[in-house]
Design a protein around this motif. Structure first.
Motif, PDB file in Angstrom:
ATOM      1  N   PRO A 120      11.039   2.403  -5.089  1.00 29.59           N
ATOM      2  CA  PRO A 120      11.018   3.369  -3.978  1.00 29.59           C
ATOM      3  C   PRO A 120       9.957   4.450  -4.105  1.00 29.59           C
ATOM      4  N   TYR A 121       9.514   4.740  -5.321  1.00 31.86           N
ATOM      5  CA  TYR A 121       8.501   5.786  -5.487  1.00 31.86           C
ATOM      6  C   TYR A 121       7.158   5.381  -4.883  1.00 31.86           C
ATOM      7  N   LEU A 122       6.926   4.084  -4.757  1.00 31.58           N
ATOM      8  CA  LEU A 122       5.696   3.635  -4.100  1.00 31.58           C
ATOM      9  C   LEU A 122       5.695   4.056  -2.633  1.00 31.58           C
ATOM     10  N   LEU A 123       6.867   4.006  -1.999  1.00 33.74           N
ATOM     11  CA  LEU A 123       7.003   4.400  -0.599  1.00 33.74           C
ATOM     12  C   LEU A 123       6.963   5.920  -0.454  1.00 33.74           C
ATOM     13  N   TRP A 124       7.706   6.610  -1.309  1.00 30.81           N
ATOM     14  CA  TRP A 124       7.849   8.054  -1.167  1.00 30.81           C
ATOM     15  C   TRP A 124       6.559   8.822  -1.489  1.00 30.81           C
ATOM     16  N   MET A 125       5.739   8.302  -2.404  1.00 32.69           N
ATOM     17  CA  MET A 125       4.614   9.091  -2.914  1.00 32.69           C
ATOM     18  C   MET A 125       3.244   8.617  -2.434  1.00 32.69           C
ATOM     19  N   ALA A 126       3.162   7.568  -1.617  1.00 27.91           N
ATOM     20  CA  ALA A 126       1.856   7.022  -1.221  1.00 27.91           C
ATOM     21  C   ALA A 126       1.003   8.055  -0.478  1.00 27.91           C
ATOM     22  N   LEU A 127       1.595   8.731   0.520  1.00 31.54           N
ATOM     23  CA  LEU A 127       0.822   9.700   1.305  1.00 31.54           C
ATOM     24  C   LEU A 127       0.515  10.978   0.509  1.00 31.54           C
ATOM     25  N   PRO A 128       1.468  11.539  -0.260  1.00 29.29           N
ATOM     26  CA  PRO A 128       1.108  12.678  -1.115  1.00 29.29           C
ATOM     27  C   PRO A 128       0.012  12.339  -2.120  1.00 29.29           C
ATOM     28  N   PHE A 129      -0.007  11.107  -2.601  1.00 25.69           N
ATOM     29  CA  PHE A 129      -1.043  10.646  -3.525  1.00 25.69           C
ATOM     30  C   PHE A 129      -2.426  10.773  -2.888  1.00 25.69           C
ATOM     31  N   ALA A 130      -2.549  10.308  -1.644  1.00 23.77           N
ATOM     32  CA  ALA A 130      -3.833  10.379  -0.945  1.00 23.77           C
ATOM     33  C   ALA A 130      -4.225  11.826  -0.662  1.00 23.77           C
ATOM     34  N   ALA A 131      -3.268  12.630  -0.213  1.00 29.05           N
ATOM     35  CA  ALA A 131      -3.570  14.027   0.133  1.00 29.05           C
ATOM     36  C   ALA A 131      -4.028  14.825  -1.074  1.00 29.05           C
ATOM     37  N   ALA A 132      -3.403  14.610  -2.222  1.00 32.38           N
ATOM     38  CA  ALA A 132      -3.784  15.346  -3.428  1.00 32.38           C
ATOM     39  C   ALA A 132      -5.203  14.996  -3.863  1.00 32.38           C
TER      40      ALA A 132
ATOM     41  N   THR B 237      -5.396  22.263  -7.639  1.00 37.03           N
ATOM     42  CA  THR B 237      -5.476  20.949  -6.988  1.00 37.03           C
ATOM     43  C   THR B 237      -5.452  19.808  -7.996  1.00 37.03           C
ATOM     44  N   TYR B 238      -6.088  19.999  -9.156  1.00 37.27           N
ATOM     45  CA  TYR B 238      -6.098  18.898 -10.120  1.00 37.27           C
ATOM     46  C   TYR B 238      -4.742  18.747 -10.800  1.00 37.27           C
ATOM     47  N   LEU B 239      -4.040  19.876 -11.033  1.00 42.16           N
ATOM     48  CA  LEU B 239      -2.676  19.781 -11.549  1.00 42.16           C
ATOM     49  C   LEU B 239      -1.775  19.063 -10.545  1.00 42.16           C
ATOM     50  N   LEU B 240      -1.941  19.381  -9.264  1.00 37.68           N
ATOM     51  CA  LEU B 240      -1.167  18.686  -8.233  1.00 37.68           C
ATOM     52  C   LEU B 240      -1.500  17.204  -8.230  1.00 37.68           C
ATOM     53  N   MET B 241      -2.799  16.872  -8.302  1.00 36.72           N
ATOM     54  CA  MET B 241      -3.206  15.471  -8.282  1.00 36.72           C
ATOM     55  C   MET B 241      -2.594  14.699  -9.435  1.00 36.72           C
ATOM     56  N   MET B 242      -2.660  15.250 -10.623  1.00 35.81           N
ATOM     57  CA  MET B 242      -2.137  14.546 -11.788  1.00 35.81           C
ATOM     58  C   MET B 242      -0.615  14.425 -11.757  1.00 35.81           C
ATOM     59  N   THR B 243       0.060  15.415 -11.178  1.00 36.61           N
ATOM     60  CA  THR B 243       1.518  15.340 -11.061  1.00 36.61           C
ATOM     61  C   THR B 243       1.925  14.229 -10.093  1.00 36.61           C
ATOM     62  N   VAL B 244       1.246  14.159  -8.947  1.00 36.66           N
ATOM     63  CA  VAL B 244       1.555  13.110  -7.975  1.00 36.66           C
ATOM     64  C   VAL B 244       1.178  11.739  -8.529  1.00 36.66           C
ATOM     65  N   TYR B 245       0.061  11.676  -9.253  1.00 37.72           N
ATOM     66  CA  TYR B 245      -0.343  10.411  -9.880  1.00 37.72           C
ATOM     67  C   TYR B 245       0.764   9.908 -10.813  1.00 37.72           C
ATOM     68  N   THR B 246       1.322  10.826 -11.599  1.00 39.82           N
ATOM     69  CA  THR B 246       2.415  10.462 -12.494  1.00 39.82           C
ATOM     70  C   THR B 246       3.628   9.969 -11.710  1.00 39.82           C
ATOM     71  N   ALA B 247       3.946  10.655 -10.620  1.00 42.10           N
ATOM     72  CA  ALA B 247       5.153  10.344  -9.857  1.00 42.10           C
ATOM     73  C   ALA B 247       5.108   8.964  -9.220  1.00 42.10           C
ATOM     74  N   ILE B 248       3.918   8.439  -8.972  1.00 40.73           N
ATOM     75  CA  ILE B 248       3.828   7.102  -8.379  1.00 40.73           C
ATOM     76  C   ILE B 248       3.446   6.049  -9.409  1.00 40.73           C
ATOM     77  N   ASN B 249       2.650   6.426 -10.407  1.00 39.77           N
ATOM     78  CA  ASN B 249       2.123   5.417 -11.319  1.00 39.77           C
ATOM     79  C   ASN B 249       3.093   5.055 -12.435  1.00 39.77           C
ATOM     80  N   VAL B 250       3.875   6.004 -12.913  1.00 38.59           N
ATOM     81  CA  VAL B 250       4.856   5.677 -13.957  1.00 38.59           C
ATOM     82  C   VAL B 250       5.901   4.691 -13.447  1.00 38.59           C
ATOM     83  N   PRO B 251       6.539   4.934 -12.291  1.00 45.45           N
ATOM     84  CA  PRO B 251       7.476   3.920 -11.784  1.00 45.45           C
ATOM     85  C   PRO B 251       6.792   2.585 -11.483  1.00 45.45           C
ATOM     86  N   TYR B 252       5.569   2.636 -10.962  1.00 47.55           N
ATOM     87  CA  TYR B 252       4.849   1.384 -10.704  1.00 47.55           C
ATOM     88  C   TYR B 252       4.674   0.586 -11.988  1.00 47.55           C
TER      89      TYR B 252
END
Length: 465
Positions: free
Chosen positions: A79-91, A113-128
């Motif tokens: 489900p994290y792929l669905l929830w975080m796809a758009l925040p991933f792009a925006a960051a 912005t880079y802290l936000l980017m890395m946090t969102v990256y973690t939120a989608i990439n770890v579950p993936y």
């Protein structure tokens, strides 16, 4: 043993295609962006990259623990792929935005912005990443899944590297002061593609394996999961291998933009009208990486995962060291291309094997401790990427500063700075390969041991169901 159709393997690969497009642009171009486009000093940019990626590494285990405890109609990790796809792009877009502020304001923006980017990256990439442990329970099938993952990852990297510089130039136009605008709009295009790929990955995949649950009264606890991880010897070894391998990749890739600008140059680099640019050099490497991924499955079936990984790292290290002796001449540039092909193909063999070995470590943990903590274990591999990338990116900038590298537009670099660039493309990446090779020799989960673990887990899961 649980099998999956071809469409699911392709769908799984699309997820890392998205991640790798961002990862390669951030690894290879962000140091240059911060120092030469955004306007940060080398020392400020080095500390920024180190601090943000270290935070990102620390956040990975937290995300792994959260994902392991997630329950939804789509599974634990998907489900994290669905929830975080758009925040991933925006960051990603925000990170490549250059505000018209002073030095302090820009520094605050860059950190935020880079802290936000890395946090969102973690939120989608770890579950993936953790999904590899639940799409199949067959160790060899996981290597196939991982090979699809890495093949598409390198395909995404090639696409990003082939498109990024032309997009930057296209959107910059004829306005010499529009470089920041060009980089921003180039990132908008890449980010839109990445969001779409993650949504496709969600649509095409499913979680097939339900790991054994902890039967201890009171259920699982974070403390127990962390104690089990700390006692997992194979995990520690793979963690070191992953850090060393990412040091190798992040140093070579991150130094390339500087190396081509100030050492190779652009005058008849390949003879005649053919010019070897940084983007072309890196894109050639991605194609060679894809060829290496294709070889990973047949080689590992013949030699085993551990020995295949070992020999691939040895080849990568030796040929990386050879870069130091290549001159910036026409013949030298052709030699660089040839070395890049072989080094990248050898490196391409290693990455699907590494991810597959992390899935094996999760099975080892499930057999030994009664639960696999798949998300936590895969988050450690992502954490290793961040540590390797953090120290690699910071090391590039610190060394350039110590060698007297001049970031002034059009500046000619001194001999010490050129020496530093040559070291960053050769001996330092080779040292990362050497460390990875030593650690993988000690890794104990070979093919026979994994067959035994798989048989025991199949019996346990059958009884619990």
């Amino acid at each position: 043993m649980t099998r999956a159709p071809l469409s699911e393997k392709i769908g799984y690969g699309l997820g890392d295609m998205s991640s790798s497009m961002f990862w390669k642009i951030f690894s290879y171009y962000l140091p240059f962006f911060y120092s030469n486009i955004f306007g940060l000093g080398l020392e400020h940019a080095a500390v920024l990259l180190l601090v943000t990626k270290l935070w990102d590494a620390v956040s990975d285990p937290m995300m792994g623990l959260l994902a392991d405890r997630t329950r939804s109609r789509w599974g634990r990790y998907r489900p994290y792929l669905l929830w975080m796809a758009l925040p991933f792009a925006a960051a990603g877009i925000l990170t490549f935005t250059t505000p018209a502020w002073g030095e302090t304001g820009k520094l605050v923006w860059a950190y935020s912005t880079y802290l936000l980017m890395m946090t969102v990256y973690t939120a989608i990439n770890v579950p993936y990443g953790a999904m590899l442990g639940v799409v199949t329970d067959d160790s060899r099938e996981r290597t196939v899944f991982s090979s699809y993952r890495m093949f598409f990852a390198y395909g995404g990297s090639f696409l990003a590297l082939a498109l990024f510089e032309p997009l930057c130039n296209l959107f910059t136009g004829r306005d010499s002061g529009g470089a920041a605008r060009g980089w921003f709009w180039a990132m908008v295009v890449i980010a839109a593609i990445c969001a779409g790929l993650f949504l496709l990955c969600f649509r095409l995949t499913r979680e097939r394996v339900v790991p054994a649950e902890d039967a201890t009264p009171g259920g699982r606890s974070v403390a127990r999961d962390l104690r089990a991880l700390a006692a997992n010897g194979p995990w520690w070894l793979l963690l070191g291998v992953a850090v060393a391998a990412l040091l190798f990749n992040s140093i070579r890739g991150g130094a390339a933009a500087y190396f081509f600008k100030d050492y190779v140059g652009t005058d008849n680099a390949l003879g005649g009208s053919m010019i070897l640019t940084c983007g072309a050099f890196l894109a050639v490497g991605e194609v060679a990486n894809m060829a290496g991924v294709v070889l990973a499955v047949p080689l590992s079936r013949r030699l085993g995962k551990r020995m295949t990984y070992l020999w691939a790292m040895v080849v990568s290290g030796l040929l990386s060291a050879a870069f130091f002796f290549v001159p910036a001449t026409t013949a030298g540039c052709w030699t660089m291309v040839a070395l890049q092909v072989v080094v990248s193909a050898a490196a391409g063999v290693t990455f699907p094997l590494l991810w597959s070995m992390f899935a094996d470590v999760a099975d080892y943990s499930e057999l030994r401790h009664g639960h696999g903590s798949t998300g936590l274990i895969f988050s450690s591999s992502s954490m290793a990427q961040k540590f390797g990338g953090a120290f690699g990116s910071a090391l590039i900038l610190w060394l350039l500063a110590s060698y007297g590298y001049d970031t002034t537009a059009g500046a000619a670099q001194n001999g010490q700075a050129i020496l530093g660039l040559r070291m960053l493309m050769s001996w330092l990446p080779a040292a990362g390969c050497a460390l990875a090779a030593v650690l993988v020799v000690l890794y104990p989960l070979g093919e026979r041991r994994m067959r035994e673990i798989g048989e025991k887990l199949a019996l346990r899961r059958a009884v619990e169901q």
